[in-house]
Write an enzyme that holds these catalytic residues in place. Sequence first.
Site, PDB file in Angstrom:
ATOM      1  CB  SER A  64      53.036  33.811  39.117  1.00  0.00           C
ATOM      2  OG  SER A  64      52.296  34.970  39.378  1.00  0.00           O
ATOM      3  CG  HIS A  96      55.193  30.658  42.140  1.00  0.00           C
ATOM      4  ND1 HIS A  96      55.483  31.665  43.020  1.00  0.00           N
ATOM      5  CD2 HIS A  96      54.004  31.010  41.580  1.00  0.00           C
ATOM      6  CE1 HIS A  96      54.521  32.580  42.999  1.00  0.00           C
ATOM      7  NE2 HIS A  96      53.623  32.205  42.121  1.00  0.00           N
ATOM      8  CB  CYS A 134      41.753  31.232  38.308  1.00  0.00           C
ATOM      9  SG  CYS A 134      43.158  31.191  37.157  1.00  0.00           S
ATOM     10  CB  SER A 151      50.235  39.487  38.745  1.00  0.00           C
ATOM     11  OG  SER A 151      50.825  38.273  39.148  1.00  0.00           O
ATOM     12  CG  ASN A 186      50.126  34.533  51.749  1.00  0.00           C
ATOM     13  OD1 ASN A 186      50.756  34.887  52.738  1.00  0.00           O
ATOM     14  ND2 ASN A 186      50.031  35.268  50.667  1.00  0.00           N
ATOM     15  CB  CYS A 199      45.179  43.799  45.260  1.00  0.00           C
ATOM     16  SG  CYS A 199      45.372  42.123  44.655  1.00  0.00           S
ATOM     17  CD  GLU A 236      37.505  37.322  49.342  1.00  0.00           C
ATOM     18  OE1 GLU A 236      36.939  37.262  50.434  1.00  0.00           O
ATOM     19  OE2 GLU A 236      38.554  36.708  49.088  1.00  0.00           O
ATOM     20  CD  GLU A 270      47.071  34.930  33.896  1.00  0.00           C
ATOM     21  OE1 GLU A 270      47.637  34.662  34.981  1.00  0.00           O
ATOM     22  OE2 GLU A 270      47.522  35.775  33.101  1.00  0.00           O
TER      23      GLU A 270
HETATM   24  N1  SAH Z   1      46.724  34.819  37.940  1.00  0.00           N
HETATM   25  C1  SAH Z   1      47.719  35.775  38.162  1.00  0.00           C
HETATM   26  C2  SAH Z   1      47.346  36.860  39.148  1.00  0.00           C
HETATM   27  C3  SAH Z   1      46.598  36.480  40.395  1.00  0.00           C
HETATM   28  S1  SAH Z   1      47.450  35.580  41.633  1.00  0.00           S
HETATM   29  C4  SAH Z   1      49.014  35.114  38.566  1.00  0.00           C
HETATM   30  O1  SAH Z   1      48.989  33.950  38.878  1.00  0.00           O
HETATM   31  O2  SAH Z   1      50.036  35.793  38.517  1.00  0.00           O
HETATM   32  C5  SAH Z   1      48.501  36.784  42.428  1.00  0.00           C
HETATM   33  C6  SAH Z   1      49.800  36.190  42.934  1.00  0.00           C
HETATM   34  O3  SAH Z   1      49.596  35.336  44.072  1.00  0.00           O
HETATM   35  C7  SAH Z   1      50.529  35.343  41.917  1.00  0.00           C
HETATM   36  O4  SAH Z   1      51.898  35.677  41.918  1.00  0.00           O
HETATM   37  C8  SAH Z   1      50.327  33.946  42.477  1.00  0.00           C
HETATM   38  O5  SAH Z   1      51.281  33.029  41.997  1.00  0.00           O
HETATM   39  C9  SAH Z   1      50.428  34.200  43.933  1.00  0.00           C
HETATM   40  N2  SAH Z   1      49.925  33.148  44.810  1.00  0.00           N
HETATM   41  C10 SAH Z   1      48.954  32.262  44.553  1.00  0.00           C
HETATM   42  N3  SAH Z   1      48.758  31.471  45.645  1.00  0.00           N
HETATM   43  C11 SAH Z   1      49.623  31.898  46.592  1.00  0.00           C
HETATM   44  C12 SAH Z   1      49.880  31.520  47.937  1.00  0.00           C
HETATM   45  N4  SAH Z   1      49.198  30.537  48.512  1.00  0.00           N
HETATM   46  N5  SAH Z   1      50.847  32.183  48.601  1.00  0.00           N
HETATM   47  C13 SAH Z   1      51.526  33.200  48.033  1.00  0.00           C
HETATM   48  N6  SAH Z   1      51.317  33.624  46.781  1.00  0.00           N
HETATM   49  C14 SAH Z   1      50.375  32.978  46.070  1.00  0.00           C
HETATM   50 FE1  SF4 Z   2      44.955  31.355  38.597  1.00  0.00          FE
HETATM   51 FE2  SF4 Z   2      47.001  32.947  39.295  1.00  0.00          FE
HETATM   52 FE3  SF4 Z   2      45.811  31.342  41.115  1.00  0.00          FE
HETATM   53 FE4  SF4 Z   2      47.308  30.266  39.173  1.00  0.00          FE
HETATM   54  S1  SF4 Z   2      48.013  31.632  40.826  1.00  0.00           S
HETATM   55  S2  SF4 Z   2      45.299  29.523  39.867  1.00  0.00           S
HETATM   56  S3  SF4 Z   2      46.855  31.627  37.491  1.00  0.00           S
HETATM   57  S4  SF4 Z   2      44.882  33.057  40.057  1.00  0.00           S
END
Ligand code: SAH
Ligand code: SF4
Length: 356
Positions: free
Chosen positions: A225, A227, A120, A202, A305, A113, A100, A171
């Site tokens: 990321s 968190h 992943c 990211s 989310n 995006c 997507e 990733e």
């Molecule tokens: N793998 C990379 C990029 C893809 S994820 C990464 O993890 O940075 C894009 C962003 O969405 C990242 O910052 C990730 O931590 C965040 N993300 C993942 N699940 C989420 C959720 N349920 N709610 C909000 N952000 C989320």
């Molecule tokens: Fe992969 Fe990024 Fe999702 Fe973590 S947040 S599982 S690194 S896509």
Amino acid sequence: MTLKTLMPDKIPLLDLTYDQLKRLLTSWGEPAYRADQIWRWLYRSLATDFQEMTNLPKGLRERLAEATCLRTMKPLEKQVSADGLTRKVLFALRDDHTIESVLMHYERRHTVCISTQVGCALGCVFCATGQSGLVRNLTAGEIVEQVLYFARSLKSEDEQITNVVFMGMGEPLANYEATWQAIETLTHDDGFNLGARRITVSTVGLVPGIRRLAGEGKQIGLAVSLHAPTDELRDELIPINRRYPLTQLMAACRHYVERTGRRISFEYALIQGVNDSPEQARQLAHLADGLLCRANWHVNLIPLNPVTESPYQPSSQDRILSFQAELNRSKVSNTLRVERGVDIRAGCGQLRSQRM
Ligand code: SAH
Ligand code: SF4
């Protein structure tokens, strides 16, 4: 009929670097300037058919059509959010896997995006993409093609892509070669010519990848990321933290700032009762102390989310605001992000590689 049966064994042109395209053309006995012409048709004119390439001899157009292909994925489903500002497309790849991608309109910006992997491998507990594991890496061409798809559709509205964020599925730094080749293609000044500063990668925090990206000599934006403000909690939410704990990650971030002159965005998804207390906001404020001056980082707060079958819930408005107030008290620059497209599951972490 799948795309593969439509174009067996053809060379996907978007998978070629500029030099590889040149080599292909010279191996066919064509002058090198033909590669420049084709490159411009691909990335400036956004051509979708070899017949459009009117400055190429007919014989070359026919050979290209026989031996190569311009498109390798097809849109299966398109969804538009209720406010009309977010569009999500599910693409079928040549091997029938799906990914997507999302286009977001914000004031004068058109941000796409994009995904870098089908699934992943890193399994962050709150992320839909991570739940099904890694299926495969995307090729550079498949990464670029997502951008071109939306660029073509914007062109018909007299608009263009202004920003590209590598925040879709996967990733990017775990698929480094293809990600970097895609960045080089998108920033090539004879082609798509997107400014490096308009691209954000990211990452979950793959330290070697961050250091490698820092050494590439382009001012790509970096979002990390985060968190969680402590290793204890981050180990739980983001398993790869056990390999690259926070001290190593922060040192890599510092290196990135020093080498590129760009500040880092830390992404912080607020999860009710997990990482959203005022004490955790204070820990977050001090995390990079001694390594990064406060002017060099910014926190993006994102209410989590919702993801199906996940026990994690977004923080309440009260908790979000007190977390943010604490960051403000500590003078940490931050933004509370208004998530887009959550109604069509196009928000961060909501992308999946299957039809829903
Ligand atoms: N793998 C990379 C990029 C893809 S994820 C990464 O993890 O940075 C894009 C962003 O969405 C990242 O910052 C990730 O931590 C965040 N993300 C993942 N699940 C989420 C959720 N349920 N709610 C909000 N952000 C989320
Ligand atoms: Fe992969 Fe990024 Fe999702 Fe973590 S947040 S599982 S690194 S896509």
